[in-house]
Design a protein around this motif. Sequence first.
Motif, PDB file in Angstrom:
ATOM      1  N   LEU A 243       6.011   8.905  -3.921  1.00 18.73           N
ATOM      2  CA  LEU A 243       7.230   8.278  -3.414  1.00 18.73           C
ATOM      3  C   LEU A 243       6.961   7.077  -2.513  1.00 18.73           C
ATOM      4  O   LEU A 243       7.744   6.129  -2.490  1.00 18.73           O
ATOM      5  CB  LEU A 243       8.057   9.312  -2.641  1.00 18.73           C
ATOM      6  N   ALA A 244       5.873   7.107  -1.757  1.00 20.78           N
ATOM      7  CA  ALA A 244       5.606   6.005  -0.816  1.00 20.78           C
ATOM      8  C   ALA A 244       4.168   6.067  -0.326  1.00 20.78           C
ATOM      9  O   ALA A 244       3.568   7.148  -0.268  1.00 20.78           O
ATOM     10  CB  ALA A 244       6.562   6.073   0.374  1.00 20.78           C
ATOM     11  N   HIS A 245       3.644   4.894   0.033  1.00 18.96           N
ATOM     12  CA  HIS A 245       2.308   4.793   0.615  1.00 18.96           C
ATOM     13  C   HIS A 245       2.334   3.796   1.763  1.00 18.96           C
ATOM     14  O   HIS A 245       3.035   2.776   1.714  1.00 18.96           O
ATOM     15  CB  HIS A 245       1.273   4.283  -0.405  1.00 18.96           C
ATOM     16  N   SER A 246       1.563   4.070   2.795  1.00 16.98           N
ATOM     17  CA  SER A 246       1.318   3.086   3.848  1.00 16.98           C
ATOM     18  C   SER A 246      -0.118   3.252   4.305  1.00 16.98           C
ATOM     19  O   SER A 246      -0.689   4.340   4.205  1.00 16.98           O
ATOM     20  CB  SER A 246       2.273   3.276   5.029  1.00 16.98           C
ATOM     21  N   GLY A 247      -0.706   2.177   4.769  1.00 18.18           N
ATOM     22  CA  GLY A 247      -2.094   2.270   5.214  1.00 18.18           C
ATOM     23  C   GLY A 247      -2.536   1.022   5.930  1.00 18.18           C
ATOM     24  O   GLY A 247      -2.042  -0.073   5.669  1.00 18.18           O
ATOM     25  N   GLN A 248      -3.472   1.195   6.852  1.00 16.12           N
ATOM     26  CA  GLN A 248      -4.003   0.079   7.620  1.00 16.12           C
ATOM     27  C   GLN A 248      -5.410   0.417   8.086  1.00 16.12           C
ATOM     28  O   GLN A 248      -5.767   1.602   8.213  1.00 16.12           O
ATOM     29  CB  GLN A 248      -3.110  -0.200   8.837  1.00 16.12           C
ATOM     30  N   ARG A 249      -6.196  -0.605   8.343  1.00 18.35           N
ATOM     31  CA  ARG A 249      -7.551  -0.379   8.831  1.00 18.35           C
ATOM     32  C   ARG A 249      -7.507  -0.068  10.321  1.00 18.35           C
ATOM     33  O   ARG A 249      -7.798  -0.889  11.176  1.00 18.35           O
ATOM     34  CB  ARG A 249      -8.439  -1.593   8.556  1.00 18.35           C
TER      35      ARG A 249
END
Length: 450
Positions: A243-249
């Motif tokens: 349904l959804a993805h989020s990501g950051q270093r």
Amino acid sequence: MFIGFDYGTANCSVAKMEHGKPELLKLEGNNVYIPSTLAAPTRESVAEYLFKFRDIKPYDAIGEQVLRRAIAFNREESIELEASDLAFGNAALDLYLEDPSDTYYVKSPKSFLGASGLRDVQVSFFEDLVCAMMDNIKRNAEAHTNQIITDTVIGRPVNFHGRDSEVANQQAESILLKAAKRAGFKNVEFQFEPVAAGLEYEATLSDNKTVLVVDIGGGTTDCSLIEMGPSWRGQADRTQSLLAHSGQRVGGNDLDIALAFKQLMAPFGLGSKTTANIVMPTIQFWNPIAINSVDAQSDFYSRANLATLNQLKKDAQEPEKLARLLDVFHETLGYRIVRQAEEAKIALSEQPQYRVMMQVLSEQLEVDIDFNDMVEAIASPKQKMAELVKEAVEQGGVTPDAIFMTGGSARSPILRGAVQKILPNIPVVSGNYFGSVTAGLARWAEVCFK
């Protein structure tokens, strides 16, 4: 034979499927996790080692150029490379701690793979680093199973470097793919790390649920909102369930660096002043410990910066502190300071106070840190992680039935509290903090290759 391969920022692990369940394989003695570290006599030794001792040839013309230069450099320096000169995992860390100034040491090369502005030669160098580590892991896994491993699913973060940077993602995935092929994998697939962790949690469900997977690894934080359960289990096409993805270093390394900066750099001059009553430039205390930044490390350890550090010492009200910073430069002690911060972070998750004992040449420094000091130090990276949780839920438009937290830093009560504050009254569950991604990758490899 196929495996799931978690090429992690902090640790690497692999797993095979055995009787329908993932089994992690031994990679360093009896350990199923091996730190993502490499040590060698020189930076140039990696390319020569691959060619000379592993019969792994460069992937392209740029790689051949890097190899020629590496061999020429080592000859000029009278370095006769032996196969045993390259060390991995804990052996690499031991080698570095024994002699930091004469050891080329790399921790968490995954952090650099999506960096912007890398030249072709730098990309080729990182490919060699990753290839050497993957080759070591593959050989150890094959020794454990007495089988040749040909196929793998490799985990990857949602975003390697910053938000929505598709160029960075393509660059990093390309390095991983080329390195894996050179290391001997015939067929390579990729899967998002939080999705993989979700697949492992899904195996425990008897009913369908909407689950927010929060994977706080060493280098990145990734969130995936996933429909999962018996109706989805084993399906090759999971598109409709994602349904959804989020990501950051931003991950465990950033917590360690933030804690090191706020609490451990004062003895080296942070916050002190020159004789003209000017505060010492902050960048000189950030760059040596920013071990996940190519630019910061290059700037601090450059020959030009040595002249700057010497001048700062001459101008300092407390020159003994700047003398220690010069020791950091000459002995390449940035990794050691961050490791001390990591040990403090782990200890403060279970006790209210911790005393850091730092060895700088013949001098031992002591710094006391309490739990509140750590909370304050990691406030910025914690907020970034919390925003990723919000982003995934808002993007998916669905409130999850459960939150599955995984990754080494997910054990932190501070970070778990931040997630629960955003999503109150939603149960937070956990499995194997370190092995869920690996196990899920093995499950996905079974779908891909069986």
